[in-house]
Design a protein around this motif. Structure first.
Motif, PDB file in Angstrom:
ATOM      1  N   LEU A 101       0.796  -1.217   0.000  1.00 40.90           N
ATOM      2  CA  LEU A 101       0.000   0.000   0.000  1.00 40.90           C
ATOM      3  C   LEU A 101       0.836   1.278   0.000  1.00 40.90           C
ATOM      4  O   LEU A 101       0.282   2.367  -0.134  1.00 40.90           O
ATOM      5  CB  LEU A 101      -0.936   0.006   1.213  1.00 40.90           C
ATOM      6  CG  LEU A 101      -1.929  -1.146   1.289  1.00 40.90           C
ATOM      7  CD1 LEU A 101      -2.760  -1.048   2.560  1.00 40.90           C
ATOM      8  CD2 LEU A 101      -2.833  -1.172   0.052  1.00 40.90           C
ATOM      9  N   ALA A 216      -9.085   4.089   8.314  1.00 42.19           N
ATOM     10  CA  ALA A 216      -8.581   3.869   6.960  1.00 42.19           C
ATOM     11  C   ALA A 216      -9.052   2.519   6.447  1.00 42.19           C
ATOM     12  O   ALA A 216      -9.156   1.548   7.202  1.00 42.19           O
ATOM     13  CB  ALA A 216      -7.058   3.947   6.947  1.00 42.19           C
ATOM     14  N   ALA A 223      -8.422  -0.958   0.129  1.00 38.04           N
ATOM     15  CA  ALA A 223      -7.416   0.036   0.491  1.00 38.04           C
ATOM     16  C   ALA A 223      -6.482   0.307  -0.680  1.00 38.04           C
ATOM     17  O   ALA A 223      -6.277  -0.552  -1.539  1.00 38.04           O
ATOM     18  CB  ALA A 223      -6.606  -0.480   1.688  1.00 38.04           C
ATOM     19  N   PRO A 224      -5.929   1.519  -0.732  1.00 32.74           N
ATOM     20  CA  PRO A 224      -6.178   2.631   0.186  1.00 32.74           C
ATOM     21  C   PRO A 224      -7.334   3.548  -0.248  1.00 32.74           C
ATOM     22  O   PRO A 224      -7.728   4.404   0.507  1.00 32.74           O
ATOM     23  CB  PRO A 224      -4.859   3.394   0.163  1.00 32.74           C
ATOM     24  CG  PRO A 224      -4.360   3.192  -1.238  1.00 32.74           C
ATOM     25  CD  PRO A 224      -4.771   1.786  -1.618  1.00 32.74           C
ATOM     26  N   SER A 240      -9.167  -0.423  -4.649  1.00 31.21           N
ATOM     27  CA  SER A 240      -7.707  -0.261  -4.743  1.00 31.21           C
ATOM     28  C   SER A 240      -7.295   0.395  -6.060  1.00 31.21           C
ATOM     29  O   SER A 240      -6.527  -0.163  -6.849  1.00 31.21           O
ATOM     30  CB  SER A 240      -7.016  -1.626  -4.569  1.00 31.21           C
ATOM     31  OG  SER A 240      -7.359  -2.196  -3.322  1.00 31.21           O
TER      32      SER A 240
END
Length: 320
Positions: A101, A216, A223-224, A240
């Motif tokens: 990430l 988050a 994510a993120p 993503s």
């Protein structure tokens, strides 16, 4: 004791997994068995009982939020479709923790005057964050109620200044084959691609989400950052994100390419248009148990007052 098959108690195989997935499941199991050997426990996404992770403080936007009871954090983070990590609902929670990430950037280009490449911090600062509680309706006829944190996608698109040629917005999901055991199964052509008409993407309900439950986004939830389009089936909300491209021509999205008879470009929630293999008239709310009464599905997932005008004059059965 008499054991009964799932479909004998009202759960058909077709309600559990789309056809392209269950047709390829045997090949996937072979590949996953090999890939899982390389996954260390330290890299697995942990499913907690309550919200965890970096806090994303944001006021709730009551205008766009439902007051229906929220699904629990565990529901939201352990029951997911994210086929890059596997076809099982628990696979994303088990394997997505290996996704890299950092660093993370998103490229916005195509029919825009100002092509942009922005990192996560710049994207978060682009507009004030707010919490919105949206209904999520999966094409598999299950649903949740989820508190997302983000801002209207239109803020980002306006920043790039779409040209007169921009009619469609195409989203591309990250592809990390070494961290995503599901891509070896060949269920879809990777990377995952989804799209909206520009006016759909510019609607204030279309959300660029960075968090859930005030934290988050966990990896298994996209994510993120991801898109959330609450009046459409869940597969339209790409996770993503690494690319957003504006263009004149309608895109051929991943599920359209895999099963064009079953998955159209619009994918608006519509109880009057069945999936070729199951009804869309009702839905099962995750967290209430298999024996809880099914809920009636609402047109546009209950957001018809806000979005029906986008499709004025269209045949929503033909343009499914």
């Amino acid at each position: 004791m008499i054991m009964r098959a799932p479909w004998e108690i009202g759960i058909r195989p077709s309600e559990i997994t789309p056809e392209p997935v269950w047709l390829g499941r045997r090949r996937w199991l072979r590949q996953a068995a090999l890939g899982s050997l390389a996954l260390g426990a330290a890299g697995l996404a942990r499913a907690a009982d309550g919200p965890e992770g970096p806090v994303l403080a944001a006021p709730r936007d009551a205008r766009w939020s439902t007051d229906e009871p929220l699904n629990a954090w565990r529901d939201i983070t352990t029951y997911n479709n994210f086929y890059e990590f596997g076809v099982g609902k628990g696979d994303p929670a088990e394997y997505a923790g290996r996704m890299r990430l950092e660093p993370w950037t998103v490229r916005i280009d195509g029919a825009v005057r100002k092509p942009l490449t922005l990192d996560l911090d710049a994207l978060r600062r682009l507009a004030p964050l707010e919490e919105r509680v949206y209904r999520l309706r999966c094409v598999e006829a299950w649903s949740m109620v989820i508190p997302w944190t983000g801002y209207s996608l239109s803020h980002l698109l306006r920043h790039a200044e779409p040209t007169a040629d921009a009619r469609y917005v195409v989203f591309t999901t990250a592809l990390q084959p070494d961290a995503m055991p599901g891509v070896a199964a060949g269920i879809l052509d990777w990377p995952y691609v989804e799209g909206l008409r520009l006016d759909e993407a510019m609607h204030p309900l279309a959300l660029l989400a960075f968090g859930v439950y005030g934290r988050a986004l966990p990896p298994q939830n996209g994510a993120p950052l991801r898109v959330v389009v609450p009046w459409k089936y869940g597969f339209k909300s790409a996770k993503s994100l690494v690319g957003i491209r504006l263009q004149a021509e309608p895109p051929v999205t991943s599920w359209m390419r895999a099963a064009p008879r079953e998955y159209g470009f619009y994918a608006n929630v519509n109880p009057a248009v069945p999936h070729p293999r199951w009804s869309q008239e009702t839905e099962r709310r995750i967290g209430t148990g298999f024996f809880a009464p099914r809920l009636p599905t609402r047109p546009f997932n209950g957001y018809a007052e806000a979005v029906a005008g986008l499709y004025s004059g269209m045949d929503l059965a033909r343009n499914f």
